[in-house]
Design an enzyme around this catalytic site. Structure first.
Site, PDB file in Angstrom:
ATOM      1  N   ASP A  37       4.538  -9.947  -6.216  1.00 52.31           N
ATOM      2  CA  ASP A  37       5.996 -10.534  -6.574  1.00 52.31           C
ATOM      3  C   ASP A  37       5.988 -12.192  -6.027  1.00 52.31           C
ATOM      4  O   ASP A  37       6.517 -12.897  -6.536  1.00 52.31           O
ATOM      5  CB  ASP A  37       6.983 -10.019  -5.867  1.00 52.31           C
ATOM      6  CG  ASP A  37       6.943  -9.738  -4.444  1.00 52.31           C
ATOM      7  OD1 ASP A  37       5.693  -9.590  -3.888  1.00 52.31           O
ATOM      8  OD2 ASP A  37       7.891  -9.444  -3.721  1.00 52.31           O
ATOM      9  N   GLU A  59      -7.898  -6.233  -4.952  1.00 47.14           N
ATOM     10  CA  GLU A  59      -8.161  -7.390  -4.489  1.00 47.14           C
ATOM     11  C   GLU A  59      -9.623  -7.616  -4.011  1.00 47.14           C
ATOM     12  O   GLU A  59     -10.375  -8.718  -4.094  1.00 47.14           O
ATOM     13  CB  GLU A  59      -7.335  -8.058  -3.510  1.00 47.14           C
ATOM     14  CG  GLU A  59      -5.988  -8.145  -4.023  1.00 47.14           C
ATOM     15  CD  GLU A  59      -5.134  -7.066  -4.091  1.00 47.14           C
ATOM     16  OE1 GLU A  59      -3.953  -7.267  -4.485  1.00 47.14           O
ATOM     17  OE2 GLU A  59      -5.550  -5.877  -3.754  1.00 47.14           O
ATOM     18  N   HIS A 122       9.148  -8.124   3.112  1.00 47.66           N
ATOM     19  CA  HIS A 122       8.044  -7.223   2.756  1.00 47.66           C
ATOM     20  C   HIS A 122       6.638  -7.815   2.937  1.00 47.66           C
ATOM     21  O   HIS A 122       6.743  -9.180   2.830  1.00 47.66           O
ATOM     22  CB  HIS A 122       8.072  -6.509   1.457  1.00 47.66           C
ATOM     23  CG  HIS A 122       8.231  -7.126   0.260  1.00 47.66           C
ATOM     24  ND1 HIS A 122       9.200  -8.198   0.068  1.00 47.66           N
ATOM     25  CD2 HIS A 122       7.097  -7.553  -0.693  1.00 47.66           C
ATOM     26  CE1 HIS A 122       9.097  -8.867  -1.226  1.00 47.66           C
ATOM     27  NE2 HIS A 122       7.860  -8.330  -1.436  1.00 47.66           N
ATOM     28  N   HIS A 123       5.541  -7.148   3.154  1.00 49.70           N
ATOM     29  CA  HIS A 123       4.285  -7.870   3.236  1.00 49.70           C
ATOM     30  C   HIS A 123       4.197  -8.703   4.342  1.00 49.70           C
ATOM     31  O   HIS A 123       3.048  -9.640   4.434  1.00 49.70           O
ATOM     32  CB  HIS A 123       3.807  -8.790   1.934  1.00 49.70           C
ATOM     33  CG  HIS A 123       3.817  -7.738   0.691  1.00 49.70           C
ATOM     34  ND1 HIS A 123       3.836  -6.659   0.567  1.00 49.70           N
ATOM     35  CD2 HIS A 123       3.924  -8.330  -0.669  1.00 49.70           C
ATOM     36  CE1 HIS A 123       3.600  -5.979  -0.666  1.00 49.70           C
ATOM     37  NE2 HIS A 123       3.670  -7.223  -1.521  1.00 49.70           N
ATOM     38  N   GLY A 419     -24.468  -8.615   2.821  1.00 46.57           N
ATOM     39  CA  GLY A 419     -24.791  -7.202   2.727  1.00 46.57           C
ATOM     40  C   GLY A 419     -23.771  -6.361   2.622  1.00 46.57           C
ATOM     41  O   GLY A 419     -23.659  -5.167   3.236  1.00 46.57           O
ATOM     42  N   ASP A 449     -26.124   5.044  -6.014  1.00 39.53           N
ATOM     43  CA  ASP A 449     -25.012   5.616  -6.480  1.00 39.53           C
ATOM     44  C   ASP A 449     -24.032   5.484  -5.433  1.00 39.53           C
ATOM     45  O   ASP A 449     -22.871   5.477  -5.701  1.00 39.53           O
ATOM     46  CB  ASP A 449     -25.353   7.148  -6.827  1.00 39.53           C
ATOM     47  CG  ASP A 449     -26.330   7.715  -5.749  1.00 39.53           C
ATOM     48  OD1 ASP A 449     -26.680   6.813  -4.687  1.00 39.53           O
ATOM     49  OD2 ASP A 449     -26.990   8.781  -5.922  1.00 39.53           O
ATOM     50  N   ASN A 476     -30.015   8.306  -6.501  1.00 45.39           N
ATOM     51  CA  ASN A 476     -30.823   8.811  -5.335  1.00 45.39           C
ATOM     52  C   ASN A 476     -30.042   9.576  -4.163  1.00 45.39           C
ATOM     53  O   ASN A 476     -30.768   9.730  -3.116  1.00 45.39           O
ATOM     54  CB  ASN A 476     -31.800   7.924  -4.842  1.00 45.39           C
ATOM     55  CG  ASN A 476     -31.174   6.579  -4.402  1.00 45.39           C
ATOM     56  OD1 ASN A 476     -29.898   6.594  -4.139  1.00 45.39           O
ATOM     57  ND2 ASN A 476     -31.723   5.561  -4.095  1.00 45.39           N
ATOM     58  N   GLY A 478     -27.451   9.281  -2.466  1.00 42.78           N
ATOM     59  CA  GLY A 478     -26.687   8.851  -1.159  1.00 42.78           C
ATOM     60  C   GLY A 478     -27.419   7.397  -0.813  1.00 42.78           C
ATOM     61  O   GLY A 478     -27.853   6.814  -1.517  1.00 42.78           O
ATOM     62  N   GLU A 482     -29.539   3.282   4.436  1.00 37.58           N
ATOM     63  CA  GLU A 482     -29.169   3.785   5.678  1.00 37.58           C
ATOM     64  C   GLU A 482     -30.113   4.843   6.007  1.00 37.58           C
ATOM     65  O   GLU A 482     -30.497   4.832   7.371  1.00 37.58           O
ATOM     66  CB  GLU A 482     -27.828   4.343   5.667  1.00 37.58           C
ATOM     67  CG  GLU A 482     -26.655   3.374   5.140  1.00 37.58           C
ATOM     68  CD  GLU A 482     -26.454   2.009   5.670  1.00 37.58           C
ATOM     69  OE1 GLU A 482     -27.097   1.859   6.652  1.00 37.58           O
ATOM     70  OE2 GLU A 482     -25.286   1.438   5.313  1.00 37.58           O
TER      71      GLU A 482
END
Length: 574
Positions: A37, A59, A122-123, A419, A449, A476, A478, A482
């Site tokens: 708004d 966003e 608001h916000h 990253g 994925d 693959n 996951g 990591e």
């Protein structure tokens, strides 16, 4: 007084229109973001200024998309609403700041009256402080323009856009609701923004050139190493001229992929310390002079800080100055220096470097049907076409692409320094849109994925905007990047399996708009790469591919970098 000043304007134009016309002037054709708004009235001005409204799903994704758009187009614009909208985009803007990507972030804010009176809107945080969010953004913006004064607005807009372009980093423009339709002098638009870099002081520049030439002409086996800031700070013209005319063996850092024409005979491959292409590490580290252009020596860009280059053998060229061995020359921008060095260098001592190819390593040629990382990335290099835009996600794709030798004029997009997982899918939307506007036919995304699950909604935005990228989702099971760092079989590195091929239809894509594929063997990849409809840049449909790989397979460079990251994470303080 204010009314009298407004009446004196000979060619009045609304502030919002002025802002958008300036964006159009510097090359922006599409604006990413979401309505709210506090920015709705401003959005009404987009069509009349020749700008296309993209309309993203959130966003954060819009910020990633603006980043990708800027990397292809040269500059981008993002429009969000106050507080809730702008904070959702902060991660993406921080990534753009980190990686020198120029985005004009426009935030629709409450009226100046509301702000002055500290109203409980608001916000907000409910404490009457309307500056807290812009203060947050001030740390990830190279300029802040709060358009709270009608008679300063045009100057602030011009300054922000100029800074965004010249410093190649995000800027923040706060546009209050009661300023959108206030008038500024439209005659200012008759004078284009000066986006030229200030020239170096000639005497200082000539001195630095002479110093560089002394070392270059004495070197026995010099090399050139090109990195990201040569791209971001618009020095590629000078770099290309130096590389081609000198014949010096030339290498790129991972963030510099795409900065050099990889079909040139003196292109030697990717240098990233222990993660380098074959033969590159030895050649670069044995050189007695390295012309390092636009270096960003981050952990992933150096395969875990495994660079072994002495500063005594290095000349660093940057946007902010030149460093010759340990002598620094601040304020001498690289563009002018590189141009003069090229014109004056004369005959040099050159020893040939390695010749990278897209040959598949013998071990990867085994007859087993499984698609392996070692096989896929060189094979991809045989399939890519001149002029492609290639986007790789933080993960196996970001490291695997090091083994792909590009055709000429490929634009490579990745987020090696910041990253942020999920970046690449949002970025692909923006890059594909900019590519379409520029007549570039193929935009190709490689994402994991796990990463795809963070920003999958942007496939919906691609369909809505009639974009036709080629999307490979590496299935693959996951977060392989990591896993390589810690927790090979830990539950936190696993994901819920989705019906990936069904997603474009769930997002409203029809068979006329989307083609889907699944490949799980080398033979199926070969068939796909030979499918004329899939390959063609003229195919109107978005192409969505499930690319099945093993959960524990990773490129060599990722393993090296992950091992180094794990060691750093485990280091004990003294």
């Amino acid at each position: 007084m204010s009314d009298l000043r407004s009446q004196a304007i000979k060619n009045p134009i609304d502030i919002a229109e002025y802002l958008f016309r300036r964006l159009h002037e510097v090359g922006v054709r599409s604006v990413h973001g979401l309505p709210g708004d506090f920015n709705l009235v401003a959005l009404d001005y987009l069509p009349k200024t020749g700008l296309h409204w993209v309309g993203n799903c959130n966003e954060l994704n819009a910020g990633y998309a603006a980043d990708g758009y800027a990397r292809v187009n040269g500059i981008a614009a993002l429009l969000t609403t106050f507080g809730v909208g702008e904070l959702s985009a902060v991660n993406a803007i921080a990534g753009a700041y980190s990686e020198f990507v120029p985005i004009v972030h426009i935030v629709g804010t409450p009226s100046t009256v509301s702000q002055k009176n500290g109203m409980l809107l608001h916000h907000t945080l409910g404490n009457g402080d309307f500056s807290v969010f812009s203060q947050m953004s001030s740390h990830i913006s190279c300029a802040m323009s709060l358009l709270n004064n009608q008679h300063e607005a045009a100057t602030l807009i011009d300054d922000a856009i100029r800074e965004c372009f010249l410093k190649s980093r995000p800027v923040y423009i706060g546009l209050p609701t009661d300023m959108v339709q206030k008038k500024v002098d439209g005659d200012r638009l008759k004078t284009p923004l000066d986006l030229s870099f200030p020239p170096n002081e000639s005497e200082r520049e000539d001195y630095v050139v002479d110093v560089v030439l002394k070392y270059l002409q004495a070197a026995r086996n010099p090399v050139i190493l090109v990195d990201a800031c040569a791209i971001r700070h618009r020095a590629l013209g000078e770099v290309h001229e130096l590389v081609e005319k000198s014949g010096i063996p030339t290498f790129v850092a991972p963030m510099g992929k795409g900065a050099v024409n990889e079909t040139l005979p003196n292109f030697g491959g990717v240098y990233a310390g222990d993660g380098s292409n074959r033969g590159v590490k030895e050649r670069v580290e044995s050189s007695d002079l390295i012309l390092s252009i636009g270096a960003v020596k981050s952990d992933f860009n150096t395969a875990g800080f495994t660079y072994r280059i002495s500063q005594l053998n290095t000349i660093d060229f940057h946007s902010y100055g030149v460093k010759v061995r340990y002598s620094e020359y601040p304020g001498v921008r690289m563009n002018g220096v590189l141009k003069k060095v090229t014109s004056k260098m004369g005959k040099l001592n050159i020893q040939a470097g390695p010749k990278p190819t897209n040959e598949i390593p013998d071990m990867a040629k085994l007859s087993e049907p499984t698609i392996t990382q070692a096989w896929f990335w060189p094979r991809l290099g045989q399939w890519l076409q001149e002029g492609d835009v290639v986007i790789t996600e933080t993960g196996t794709a970001n490291f695997g692409i090091w083994e792909t030798r590009f055709p000429a004029n490929v634009t490579a997009i990745s987020q090696v320094l910041w990253g942020s997982i999920g970046y690449a899918t949002g970025s692909c939307q923006g890059a594909a849109l900019a590519a379409k506007e520029k007549g570039i036919k193929r935009t190709i995304l490689f994402t994991g994925d796990g990463s795809f699950q963070l920003t999958a909604q942007e496939v919906s935005t691609m369909i809505r905007n009639k974009l036709n990228p080629i999307i490979f989702v590496i299935c693959n099971k996951g977060y392989t990047i990591e896993r390589c760092i810690h927790g090979w079989e830990a539950g936190y590195n696993e994901i819920q399996e989705w019906k990936w091929k069904d997603l474009p239809a769930a997002f409203g894509g029809t068979p006329d708009e989307v083609l889907t594929y699944r490949v799980s063997t080398k033979k199926e990849v070969e068939n796909l790469f030979n499918d004329k409809q899939f390959v063609s840049g003229d195919t109107k449909q978005l192409r969505f591919v499930e690319l099945v790989m093993e959960w524990d397979d990773a490129p060599k460079a990722l393993k090296v970098s992950a091992e180094a990251a794990a060691k750093r994470n485990a280091e004990m303080s003294a």
